[in-house]
Design a protein around this motif. Structure first.
Motif, mmCIF file in Angstrom:
data_model
loop_
_atom_site.group_PDB
_atom_site.id
_atom_site.type_symbol
_atom_site.label_atom_id
_atom_site.label_comp_id
_atom_site.label_asym_id
_atom_site.label_seq_id
_atom_site.Cartn_x
_atom_site.Cartn_y
_atom_site.Cartn_z
ATOM 1 N N LEU A 140 -28.666 -68.641 23.140
ATOM 2 C CA LEU A 140 -29.308 -68.578 24.452
ATOM 3 C C LEU A 140 -30.033 -67.258 24.680
ATOM 4 O O LEU A 140 -30.709 -67.088 25.695
ATOM 5 C CB LEU A 140 -28.273 -68.786 25.565
ATOM 6 N N GLY A 141 -29.874 -66.324 23.753
ATOM 7 C CA GLY A 141 -30.531 -65.031 23.893
ATOM 8 C C GLY A 141 -29.890 -64.129 24.926
ATOM 9 O O GLY A 141 -30.552 -63.284 25.519
ATOM 10 N N ILE A 142 -28.595 -64.280 25.138
ATOM 11 C CA ILE A 142 -27.906 -63.447 26.125
ATOM 12 C C ILE A 142 -27.490 -62.146 25.438
ATOM 13 O O ILE A 142 -26.697 -62.148 24.511
ATOM 14 C CB ILE A 142 -26.703 -64.193 26.725
ATOM 15 N N SER A 143 -28.076 -61.047 25.925
ATOM 16 C CA SER A 143 -27.798 -59.751 25.314
ATOM 17 C C SER A 143 -27.234 -58.751 26.312
ATOM 18 O O SER A 143 -27.017 -57.598 25.976
ATOM 19 C CB SER A 143 -29.081 -59.185 24.689
ATOM 20 N N VAL A 144 -26.999 -59.196 27.535
ATOM 21 C CA VAL A 144 -26.525 -58.333 28.605
ATOM 22 C C VAL A 144 -25.310 -58.982 29.248
ATOM 23 O O VAL A 144 -25.294 -60.186 29.487
ATOM 24 C CB VAL A 144 -27.641 -58.158 29.673
#
Length: 192
Positions: free
Chosen positions: A159-163
């Motif tokens: 999902l591209g969750i980096s935070v």
């Protein structure tokens, strides 16, 4: 860091601090002053919506506030200071079920704490005790199946969750970073 009245959420990423306003605009801030807003807008424009209905909620910890009719997902790390602040904010949000995906991406003992919380007899209680009271979770038994954590990491990467924290609303909209309770309630009221 000062937060202006229109700054609803802020998060750290790529060595910068970002803000999200009620209008959905982002900017990069440094020492409380906005800088390079076009960079933040470009970055946020690439964030795709998440298909909320396809999220594997069985791999999340359900935290029910009030009747729990509204639903949100939050990706969180047990060592994330902003996640702990978010937990306090969520206490003021009524009628919501928060599905917390343990997402141990920070350094230190995030993985082990996540494993201990996941393997606790009452995951929600263990998560709450750690996040609000700093009460260490009990040691997990060696045989505990914590494979959900690996799956959560893979899901977050996909999902591209980096935070952390990152909230996902039922519409699929992402809210990365700390958000105050009134602002989250405002987002939720506009969901339908």
């Amino acid at each position: 860091m000062r937060q202006g009245r229109k700054r609803m959420a802020w998060w750290a990423g790529l060595g910068l601090v970002w803000t999200l306003t009620a209008a959905g605009e982002t900017s990069v801030v440094s020492g409380g002053e906005a800088a390079w807003p076009e960079f933040g807008q470009e970055r946020s424009a690439g964030a795709e919506r998440v298909d909320f209905s396809r999220l594997p909620l069985e791999r999340a910890i359900a935290m029910v506030h009030g009747a729990g009719a509204r639903k949100i997902v939050s990706f969180e790390d047990p060592n994330c200071a902003y996640c702990k602040k978010l937990m306090r904010e969520l206490e003021a949000v009524d009628d919501v079920t928060v599905y917390v995906f343990l997402y141990p991406i920070l350094e230190g003992d995030s993985w082990e704490k996540s494993r201990q919380i996941w393997c606790a007899p009452d995951r929600a209680r263990a998560w709450r005790a750690w996040m609000l009271e700093g009460k260490e979770p009990a040691s997990a038994s060696p045989g505990c199946d914590a494979s959900a954590l690996e799956h959560n990491l893979a899901l977050g990467r996909r999902l591209g969750i980096s935070v952390v924290p990152t909230i996902v609303l039922p519409s699929g909209r992402r809210i990365p970073g700390l958000i105050r309770a009134p602002d989250l309630m405002d987002f939720l009221s506009r969901e339908r």
